[in-house]
Structure formats: C-alpha cells, structure tokens
Design a protein around this motif. Structure first.
Motif, PDB file in Angstrom:
ATOM      1  N   MET A  75       0.845  -1.188   0.000  1.00 55.07           N
ATOM      2  CA  MET A  75       0.000   0.000   0.000  1.00 55.07           C
ATOM      3  C   MET A  75       0.883   1.242   0.000  1.00 55.07           C
ATOM      4  N   SER A  76       0.363   2.335  -0.572  1.00 52.78           N
ATOM      5  CA  SER A  76       1.218   3.492  -0.812  1.00 52.78           C
ATOM      6  C   SER A  76       1.440   4.333   0.434  1.00 52.78           C
ATOM      7  N   GLU A  77       0.409   4.461   1.288  1.00 56.15           N
ATOM      8  CA  GLU A  77       0.589   5.314   2.456  1.00 56.15           C
ATOM      9  C   GLU A  77       1.240   4.536   3.592  1.00 56.15           C
ATOM     10  N   LYS A  78       1.885   5.288   4.443  1.00 57.11           N
ATOM     11  CA  LYS A  78       2.487   4.689   5.627  1.00 57.11           C
ATOM     12  C   LYS A  78       1.519   4.865   6.783  1.00 57.11           C
ATOM     13  N   ILE A  79       1.124   3.747   7.368  1.00 59.00           N
ATOM     14  CA  ILE A  79       0.166   3.807   8.477  1.00 59.00           C
ATOM     15  C   ILE A  79       0.963   3.930   9.761  1.00 59.00           C
ATOM     16  N   THR A  80       0.886   5.106  10.364  1.00 55.30           N
ATOM     17  CA  THR A  80       1.702   5.364  11.557  1.00 55.30           C
ATOM     18  C   THR A  80       1.033   4.858  12.829  1.00 55.30           C
ATOM     19  N   ASP A  81      -0.289   4.751  12.816  1.00 53.82           N
ATOM     20  CA  ASP A  81      -1.006   4.248  13.992  1.00 53.82           C
ATOM     21  C   ASP A  81      -2.019   3.213  13.517  1.00 53.82           C
ATOM     22  N   ASN A  82      -1.645   1.950  13.575  1.00 59.03           N
ATOM     23  CA  ASN A  82      -2.505   0.897  13.036  1.00 59.03           C
ATOM     24  C   ASN A  82      -3.871   0.880  13.696  1.00 59.03           C
ATOM     25  N   LYS A  83      -3.914   1.008  15.026  1.00 64.90           N
ATOM     26  CA  LYS A  83      -5.181   0.956  15.739  1.00 64.90           C
ATOM     27  C   LYS A  83      -6.082   2.118  15.344  1.00 64.90           C
ATOM     28  N   GLU A  84      -5.509   3.311  15.286  1.00 66.28           N
ATOM     29  CA  GLU A  84      -6.300   4.492  14.941  1.00 66.28           C
ATOM     30  C   GLU A  84      -6.815   4.398  13.505  1.00 66.28           C
ATOM     31  N   GLY A 123     -26.044   0.189   2.399  1.00 66.77           N
ATOM     32  CA  GLY A 123     -26.040  -1.266   2.395  1.00 66.77           C
ATOM     33  C   GLY A 123     -24.724  -1.806   1.883  1.00 66.77           C
ATOM     34  N   PHE A 124     -24.537  -3.113   2.064  1.00 58.98           N
ATOM     35  CA  PHE A 124     -23.250  -3.731   1.715  1.00 58.98           C
ATOM     36  C   PHE A 124     -22.923  -3.595   0.228  1.00 58.98           C
ATOM     37  N   THR A 125     -23.864  -3.933  -0.630  1.00 62.65           N
ATOM     38  CA  THR A 125     -23.580  -4.004  -2.066  1.00 62.65           C
ATOM     39  C   THR A 125     -23.192  -2.653  -2.645  1.00 62.65           C
ATOM     40  N   LYS A 126     -23.913  -1.601  -2.285  1.00 62.29           N
ATOM     41  CA  LYS A 126     -23.679  -0.294  -2.881  1.00 62.29           C
ATOM     42  C   LYS A 126     -22.630   0.535  -2.143  1.00 62.29           C
ATOM     43  N   ALA A 127     -22.190   0.067  -0.990  1.00 63.10           N
ATOM     44  CA  ALA A 127     -21.170   0.810  -0.230  1.00 63.10           C
ATOM     45  C   ALA A 127     -19.870   0.885  -1.042  1.00 63.10           C
ATOM     46  N   SER A 128     -19.232   2.036  -0.993  1.00 65.02           N
ATOM     47  CA  SER A 128     -18.011   2.277  -1.761  1.00 65.02           C
ATOM     48  C   SER A 128     -16.783   2.210  -0.862  1.00 65.02           C
ATOM     49  N   LEU A 129     -15.884   1.280  -1.166  1.00 70.75           N
ATOM     50  CA  LEU A 129     -14.630   1.200  -0.412  1.00 70.75           C
ATOM     51  C   LEU A 129     -13.795   2.453  -0.623  1.00 70.75           C
ATOM     52  N   ARG A 130     -13.866   3.014  -1.821  1.00 69.01           N
ATOM     53  CA  ARG A 130     -13.109   4.234  -2.106  1.00 69.01           C
ATOM     54  C   ARG A 130     -13.590   5.383  -1.229  1.00 69.01           C
ATOM     55  N   LYS A 131     -14.907   5.528  -1.090  1.00 73.41           N
ATOM     56  CA  LYS A 131     -15.447   6.601  -0.255  1.00 73.41           C
ATOM     57  C   LYS A 131     -15.104   6.363   1.211  1.00 73.41           C
ATOM     58  N   ILE A 132     -15.230   5.119   1.662  1.00 73.65           N
ATOM     59  CA  ILE A 132     -14.923   4.784   3.058  1.00 73.65           C
ATOM     60  C   ILE A 132     -13.479   5.128   3.392  1.00 73.65           C
ATOM     61  N   SER A 133     -12.566   4.674   2.559  1.00 72.78           N
ATOM     62  CA  SER A 133     -11.144   4.907   2.830  1.00 72.78           C
ATOM     63  C   SER A 133     -10.798   6.378   2.706  1.00 72.78           C
ATOM     64  N   SER A 134     -11.416   7.069   1.744  1.00 71.31           N
ATOM     65  CA  SER A 134     -11.154   8.504   1.585  1.00 71.31           C
ATOM     66  C   SER A 134     -11.593   9.291   2.812  1.00 71.31           C
ATOM     67  N   THR A 157      -7.725   2.854  -0.530  1.00 66.89           N
ATOM     68  CA  THR A 157      -8.404   1.565  -0.475  1.00 66.89           C
ATOM     69  C   THR A 157      -7.445   0.438  -0.083  1.00 66.89           C
ATOM     70  N   GLY A 158      -6.164   0.657  -0.317  1.00 61.98           N
ATOM     71  CA  GLY A 158      -5.185  -0.350   0.090  1.00 61.98           C
ATOM     72  C   GLY A 158      -5.235  -0.630   1.579  1.00 61.98           C
ATOM     73  N   ALA A 159      -5.603   0.375   2.370  1.00 60.70           N
ATOM     74  CA  ALA A 159      -5.686   0.191   3.816  1.00 60.70           C
ATOM     75  C   ALA A 159      -6.799  -0.790   4.183  1.00 60.70           C
ATOM     76  N   VAL A 160      -7.896  -0.759   3.417  1.00 55.32           N
ATOM     77  CA  VAL A 160      -8.989  -1.699   3.661  1.00 55.32           C
ATOM     78  C   VAL A 160      -8.493  -3.125   3.500  1.00 55.32           C
ATOM     79  N   TYR A 161      -7.771  -3.380   2.420  1.00 51.69           N
ATOM     80  CA  TYR A 161      -7.273  -4.737   2.155  1.00 51.69           C
ATOM     81  C   TYR A 161      -6.186  -5.124   3.157  1.00 51.69           C
ATOM     82  N   PHE A 162      -5.412  -4.148   3.596  1.00 54.74           N
ATOM     83  CA  PHE A 162      -4.354  -4.413   4.571  1.00 54.74           C
ATOM     84  C   PHE A 162      -4.946  -4.869   5.902  1.00 54.74           C
TER      85      PHE A 162
END
Length: 209
Positions: free
Chosen positions: A1-10, A27-38, A44-49
């Motif tokens: 993933m491109s960003e460095k996560i300095t506080d994993n818990k946070e 709802g689950f189907t229409k929810a956007s991972l891009r919007k959530i992570s933004s 979005t790499g943080a979601v998968y991480f």
C-alpha cells in the motif's frame, strides 16, 4: 500500500467508523470502499491491509455486536438446559434478565444491528436472521427433548417450536423498528417474552401417537 500507516489501531478504527456510516446509508452491495477509505484519510489499500476484502470490513463493523449477541444466547440456553423442567412453574418476569440482556445488546449496537437486519444483502451475513433462527431452533429442540423425557406419552412438536422461534424473532425485529427508546423497548418486550414462555411450555410437546 502506498501510504504509511503510523497508527494501526487508529487507522483501523477510522475505517470501521466510516464504513459503519456507509453501510448504514447504502447497504453492503452499494457501499463504496473508495469513499470509506477517503473519509478515513486513507487509500483503499488500507482496507485490504486491515480487513482483506469488503466482507472483512463488514465483519469489522458488526463483529462485536454479533459476539455479544451470541454470548447472551449461549449463556441463556446453558442455564435453561440445566433447569428441572418437570417441576418448573412459570411466573411473570422469570425471563426479564434475558430480555434485558438482549435489549441491551441491541440498543448498545443499534446501528450495527440495523445493518445486519436491513443492509447486509450481498455480504456473508445476508442470512443473519436465518442463522439466529437456526441457533434458536437447535437450542429449543434440545431443551424440548429434555422436557419430553420427563413427560409420559409426549414428544417434541418440532413444527410448533419453529413457529414459536419465528414469533420470537419477529417480536424483537418489530421492537427495533418501532421502539427507538431502550426503556420503551423493555416495557413492551418483557410481557411479550412472558407470553412466549407460556406458549413454549404449553405447545413445545405434543401427544406421542
């Protein structure tokens, strides 16, 4: 993933918080991972991480609520299976502690329970209600089999037990949908639970013919 996560818990907590809002709204189907992570200030790499995939993120949102609900159910049935059903006499309020424990779980995690009930289509939890029904059915059958062993010429009425399970589940769903206040929910669900216990004692067994 491109960003460095300095506080994993946070970072993880931010994703869960933002995901809860997004799942609740869309709802689950229409929810956007891009919007959530933004909204969490991440990619979005943080979601998968942290969560592996969208289902993992969904579980991150509802997991604690599910664990508490399952614990309440398992503790209740563990006590019930030890009861002497032959001498048991039901009195109003006998199961108030169970009602209170369930209501507290639901209203402590109201958003998460709403997501599970109404926003989980397409996720691995889309059969959430069916799973709870299966759990209750198994527990009630085990309890009724113990009861039947104490009563001559009786057998477990499995079909009626399944009906009663649905009535109980529907009562709590109705409570969630129409009683937004915890105290009001308790006021109505306690007598409903009393009625259900009386019905269970009356109809869980049938004549063994």
């Amino acid at each position: 993933m491109s960003e460095k996560i300095t506080d994993n818990k946070e970072s993880r907590e931010k994703l869960v918080e933002c995901a809860k809002r997004e799942f609740l709204e869309k709802g689950f189907t229409k929810a956007s991972l891009r919007k959530i992570s933004s909204e969490a200030g991440l990619t979005t790499g943080a979601v998968y991480f942290f969560f592996g995939d969208k289902n993992g993120l969904f579980e991150g949102v509802v997991g604690e609520a599910l664990a508490r609900l399952n614990a309440v159910l398992e503790n209740h049935f563990a006590r019930d299976i030890e009861a002497d059903l032959l001498t048991y006499e039901h009195h109003s309020g006998d199961h108030d502690d169970f009602s209170e424990a369930l209501v507290n779980v639901i209203y402590d995690h109201y958003d998460e329970m709403t997501i599970l009930l109404d926003r989980s289509a397409g996720s691995k939890y889309e059969r959430f209600v069916d799973g709870i029904i299966d759990k209750l059915d198994s527990s009630y059958i085990a309890l009724a089999e113990k009861y039947a062993a104490c009563v001559p010429n009786k057998r477990v009425n499995r079909k009626m037990l399944h009906w009663l399970t649905h009535v109980q589940i529907n009562a709590f769903i109705h409570m969630m949908q129409h009683e937004k206040n915890r105290d009001s929910a308790l006021h109505f669900i306690k007598p409903v639970m009393d009625l259900l216990i009386k019905a269970w004692m009356e109809y869980s067994l049938e004549d063994d013919v």
